[in-house]
Write a protein that holds these residues in place. Structure first.
Motif, PDB file in Angstrom:
ATOM      1  N   LEU A 167       0.852  -1.195   0.000  1.00  0.00           N
ATOM      2  CA  LEU A 167       0.000   0.000   0.000  1.00  0.00           C
ATOM      3  C   LEU A 167       0.880   1.235   0.000  1.00  0.00           C
ATOM      4  CD1 LEU A 167      -2.609  -1.045   2.715  1.00  0.00           C
ATOM      5  CD2 LEU A 167      -2.868  -1.178   0.236  1.00  0.00           C
ATOM      6  N   ALA A 168       0.345   2.339  -0.465  1.00  0.00           N
ATOM      7  CA  ALA A 168       1.117   3.582  -0.553  1.00  0.00           C
ATOM      8  C   ALA A 168       1.482   4.128   0.825  1.00  0.00           C
ATOM      9  CB  ALA A 168       0.332   4.627  -1.346  1.00  0.00           C
ATOM     10  N   GLU A 169       0.572   4.136   1.752  1.00  0.00           N
ATOM     11  CA  GLU A 169       0.791   4.722   3.085  1.00  0.00           C
ATOM     12  C   GLU A 169       0.614   3.654   4.164  1.00  0.00           C
ATOM     13  OE1 GLU A 169       1.764   7.856   3.582  1.00  0.00           O
ATOM     14  OE2 GLU A 169       1.699   8.316   1.435  1.00  0.00           O
ATOM     15  N   GLU A 170       1.464   2.660   4.181  1.00  0.00           N
ATOM     16  CA  GLU A 170       1.309   1.545   5.115  1.00  0.00           C
ATOM     17  C   GLU A 170       1.406   1.963   6.575  1.00  0.00           C
ATOM     18  OE1 GLU A 170       3.658  -1.894   4.195  1.00  0.00           O
ATOM     19  OE2 GLU A 170       2.753  -2.069   2.203  1.00  0.00           O
ATOM     20  N   HIS A 171       2.131   3.025   6.863  1.00  0.00           N
ATOM     21  CA  HIS A 171       2.278   3.459   8.253  1.00  0.00           C
ATOM     22  C   HIS A 171       0.956   3.936   8.844  1.00  0.00           C
ATOM     23  CE1 HIS A 171       2.972   7.052   5.793  1.00  0.00           C
ATOM     24  NE2 HIS A 171       2.451   7.719   6.795  1.00  0.00           N
ATOM     25  N   ASP A 172      -0.019   4.281   8.006  1.00  0.00           N
ATOM     26  CA  ASP A 172      -1.335   4.706   8.480  1.00  0.00           C
ATOM     27  C   ASP A 172      -2.302   3.541   8.660  1.00  0.00           C
ATOM     28  OD1 ASP A 172      -0.747   7.404   8.587  1.00  0.00           O
ATOM     29  OD2 ASP A 172      -1.497   7.816   6.568  1.00  0.00           O
ATOM     30  N   VAL A 173      -1.971   2.375   8.136  1.00  0.00           N
ATOM     31  CA  VAL A 173      -2.898   1.243   8.123  1.00  0.00           C
ATOM     32  C   VAL A 173      -2.578   0.303   9.286  1.00  0.00           C
ATOM     33  CG1 VAL A 173      -3.769  -0.675   6.724  1.00  0.00           C
ATOM     34  CG2 VAL A 173      -3.026   1.439   5.624  1.00  0.00           C
ATOM     35  N   LYS A 174      -3.620  -0.269   9.873  1.00  0.00           N
ATOM     36  CA  LYS A 174      -3.473  -1.265  10.936  1.00  0.00           C
ATOM     37  C   LYS A 174      -4.102  -2.568  10.474  1.00  0.00           C
ATOM     38  CE  LYS A 174      -1.625   1.588  13.808  1.00  0.00           C
ATOM     39  NZ  LYS A 174      -0.205   1.632  13.842  1.00  0.00           N
ATOM     40  N   LEU A 175      -3.601  -3.663  11.002  1.00  0.00           N
ATOM     41  CA  LEU A 175      -4.102  -4.986  10.685  1.00  0.00           C
ATOM     42  C   LEU A 175      -4.766  -5.549  11.935  1.00  0.00           C
ATOM     43  CD1 LEU A 175      -4.129  -7.350   8.590  1.00  0.00           C
ATOM     44  CD2 LEU A 175      -2.042  -8.135   9.711  1.00  0.00           C
ATOM     45  N   GLU A 176      -6.020  -5.930  11.824  1.00  0.00           N
ATOM     46  CA  GLU A 176      -6.730  -6.545  12.945  1.00  0.00           C
ATOM     47  C   GLU A 176      -6.755  -8.052  12.740  1.00  0.00           C
ATOM     48  OE1 GLU A 176     -11.140  -6.918  14.961  1.00  0.00           O
ATOM     49  OE2 GLU A 176     -10.782  -5.300  13.545  1.00  0.00           O
ATOM     50  N   LEU A 177      -6.290  -8.782  13.732  1.00  0.00           N
ATOM     51  CA  LEU A 177      -6.300 -10.243  13.717  1.00  0.00           C
ATOM     52  C   LEU A 177      -7.399 -10.725  14.653  1.00  0.00           C
ATOM     53  CD1 LEU A 177      -2.455 -10.809  14.127  1.00  0.00           C
ATOM     54  CD2 LEU A 177      -3.765 -10.848  11.994  1.00  0.00           C
ATOM     55  N   GLN A 178      -8.247 -11.618  14.187  1.00  0.00           N
ATOM     56  CA  GLN A 178      -9.280 -12.213  15.022  1.00  0.00           C
ATOM     57  C   GLN A 178      -9.043 -13.710  15.092  1.00  0.00           C
ATOM     58  OE1 GLN A 178     -13.191 -11.202  13.544  1.00  0.00           O
ATOM     59  NE2 GLN A 178     -13.329  -9.543  15.025  1.00  0.00           N
ATOM     60  N   PHE A 214      -9.051 -23.546  16.355  1.00  0.00           N
ATOM     61  CA  PHE A 214      -9.469 -22.156  16.192  1.00  0.00           C
ATOM     62  C   PHE A 214      -9.124 -21.708  14.783  1.00  0.00           C
ATOM     63  CE2 PHE A 214      -9.291 -22.615  20.704  1.00  0.00           C
ATOM     64  CZ  PHE A 214     -10.306 -21.808  21.173  1.00  0.00           C
ATOM     65  N   GLU A 215      -9.747 -20.629  14.337  1.00  0.00           N
ATOM     66  CA  GLU A 215      -9.424 -20.091  13.018  1.00  0.00           C
ATOM     67  C   GLU A 215      -8.955 -18.651  13.152  1.00  0.00           C
ATOM     68  OE1 GLU A 215     -13.010 -18.862  10.430  1.00  0.00           O
ATOM     69  OE2 GLU A 215     -13.832 -20.444  11.703  1.00  0.00           O
ATOM     70  N   LEU A 216      -8.234 -18.203  12.131  1.00  0.00           N
ATOM     71  CA  LEU A 216      -7.691 -16.849  12.101  1.00  0.00           C
ATOM     72  C   LEU A 216      -8.372 -16.078  10.985  1.00  0.00           C
ATOM     73  CD1 LEU A 216      -5.537 -14.763  13.055  1.00  0.00           C
ATOM     74  CD2 LEU A 216      -4.059 -15.702  11.277  1.00  0.00           C
ATOM     75  N   ARG A 217      -8.857 -14.896  11.325  1.00  0.00           N
ATOM     76  CA  ARG A 217      -9.428 -13.974  10.345  1.00  0.00           C
ATOM     77  C   ARG A 217      -8.686 -12.657  10.482  1.00  0.00           C
ATOM     78  NH1 ARG A 217     -16.003 -14.692  10.794  1.00  0.00           N
ATOM     79  NH2 ARG A 217     -16.053 -16.902  10.240  1.00  0.00           N
ATOM     80  N   TYR A 218      -8.711 -11.860   9.421  1.00  0.00           N
ATOM     81  CA  TYR A 218      -8.069 -10.553   9.507  1.00  0.00           C
ATOM     82  C   TYR A 218      -8.802  -9.548   8.651  1.00  0.00           C
ATOM     83  CZ  TYR A 218      -5.816 -11.196   4.942  1.00  0.00           C
ATOM     84  OH  TYR A 218      -5.570 -11.376   3.605  1.00  0.00           O
ATOM     85  N   ARG A 219      -8.587  -8.276   8.992  1.00  0.00           N
ATOM     86  CA  ARG A 219      -9.079  -7.169   8.179  1.00  0.00           C
ATOM     87  C   ARG A 219      -8.172  -5.975   8.424  1.00  0.00           C
ATOM     88  NH1 ARG A 219     -14.810  -5.509  11.056  1.00  0.00           N
ATOM     89  NH2 ARG A 219     -14.014  -5.397  13.181  1.00  0.00           N
ATOM     90  N   THR A 220      -8.242  -5.009   7.514  1.00  0.00           N
ATOM     91  CA  THR A 220      -7.395  -3.826   7.634  1.00  0.00           C
ATOM     92  C   THR A 220      -8.225  -2.628   8.048  1.00  0.00           C
ATOM     93  OG1 THR A 220      -7.649  -3.351   5.281  1.00  0.00           O
ATOM     94  CG2 THR A 220      -5.710  -4.627   5.940  1.00  0.00           C
ATOM     95  N   TRP A 221      -7.571  -1.696   8.714  1.00  0.00           N
ATOM     96  CA  TRP A 221      -8.187  -0.448   9.156  1.00  0.00           C
ATOM     97  C   TRP A 221      -7.376   0.701   8.586  1.00  0.00           C
ATOM     98  CZ3 TRP A 221     -12.643  -0.205  11.967  1.00  0.00           C
ATOM     99  CH2 TRP A 221     -13.089  -1.390  12.535  1.00  0.00           C
ATOM    100  N   GLN A 222      -8.063   1.608   7.906  1.00  0.00           N
ATOM    101  CA  GLN A 222      -7.414   2.769   7.324  1.00  0.00           C
ATOM    102  C   GLN A 222      -8.128   4.027   7.789  1.00  0.00           C
ATOM    103  OE1 GLN A 222      -7.671   1.241   3.183  1.00  0.00           O
ATOM    104  NE2 GLN A 222      -5.491   1.737   3.140  1.00  0.00           N
ATOM    105  N   PRO A 223      -7.374   5.091   8.067  1.00  0.00           N
ATOM    106  CA  PRO A 223      -8.016   6.336   8.506  1.00  0.00           C
ATOM    107  C   PRO A 223      -8.675   7.053   7.337  1.00  0.00           C
ATOM    108  CG  PRO A 223      -5.676   6.677   8.270  1.00  0.00           C
ATOM    109  CD  PRO A 223      -5.936   5.210   8.019  1.00  0.00           C
ATOM    110  N   SER A 224      -9.642   7.880   7.655  1.00  0.00           N
ATOM    111  CA  SER A 224     -10.217   8.720   6.602  1.00  0.00           C
ATOM    112  C   SER A 224      -9.159   9.750   6.213  1.00  0.00           C
ATOM    113  CB  SER A 224     -11.482   9.424   7.091  1.00  0.00           C
ATOM    114  OG  SER A 224     -11.168  10.344   8.102  1.00  0.00           O
ATOM    115  N   GLN A 225      -9.304  10.326   5.050  1.00  0.00           N
ATOM    116  CA  GLN A 225      -8.292  11.244   4.533  1.00  0.00           C
ATOM    117  C   GLN A 225      -8.395  12.649   5.110  1.00  0.00           C
ATOM    118  OE1 GLN A 225      -5.687  10.191   2.747  1.00  0.00           O
ATOM    119  NE2 GLN A 225      -6.574   8.192   3.136  1.00  0.00           N
ATOM    120  N   GLU A 226      -9.496  12.933   5.782  1.00  0.00           N
ATOM    121  CA  GLU A 226      -9.637  14.297   6.306  1.00  0.00           C
ATOM    122  C   GLU A 226      -9.742  14.274   7.832  1.00  0.00           C
ATOM    123  OE1 GLU A 226     -14.153  15.637   6.167  1.00  0.00           O
ATOM    124  OE2 GLU A 226     -13.456  14.969   4.197  1.00  0.00           O
TER     125      GLU A 226
END
Length: 161
Positions: A50-61, A142-154
């Motif tokens: 991704l272009a701005e990886e430092h702004d993105v978080k990875l959620e592991l479930q 158990f199973e592992l799921r994931y999703r990403t979290w990105q901030p809004s641009q403003e």
């Protein structure tokens, strides 16, 4: 030593360094990571760049699909970050998981549904990094799921009271 000999020597050194890390022409990114211990599973997530990886978080479930009633259900768990010795690569391990636990509301009979029950309710948030695989060890069953979290641009301005 002529330039071609240096290049050949460097190529041979690179092959030696990758020895054991290459299978059928592909680099095996799991090689430096430990094998899963008995009773655990190793999961590997390869994230896209991704272009701005430092702004993105990875959620592991971590959790499992279960028959549940109308109460809130979750497992208790601890996610521990480890480092591969000699490589410096991070990996994650759920080292304890217990439960499930739930609230104690009175539910109407026959309202049970099949639902994914996650550890710690919402899961664990870790750094997004597409340059390395995200390696997670979880208990078998158990199973592992994931999703990403990105901030809004403003940003929104907050006025003082």
């Amino acid at each position: 030593m002529p330039l071609q000999s240096h290049q050949t020597a460097l190529a041979a050194l690179a092959l030696l360094m990758l020895n054991g890390c290459v299978h059928a022409g592909k680099v095996d990114e799991k090689v430096p990571y430990p094998k899963a211990e008995a009773g655990y599973q190793r999961h590997v997530i390869q994230l896209p760049a991704l272009a701005e990886e430092h702004d993105v978080k990875l959620e592991l479930q971590v959790g499992k699909t279960m028959q549940v009633d109308c109460n809130r259900h979750s497992f208790g768990a601890t996610l521990v970050e480890h480092t591969v010795q000699g490589w410096g690569y991070p990996y994650y391990e759920v080292d304890s998981i217990n439960g499930p636990v739930s609230t104690r509301m009175a539910c109407p009979p026959g309202t049970e549904i099949s639902k994914f029950v996650a550890a710690n309710g919402n899961g664990f948030v870790v750094r997004y990094n597409s340059k390395l695989p995200v390696v997670v060890y979880i208990p078998a069953g158990f199973e592992l799921r994931y999703r990403t979290w990105q901030p809004s641009q403003e940003f929104k301005t907050v006025a003082p009271e």
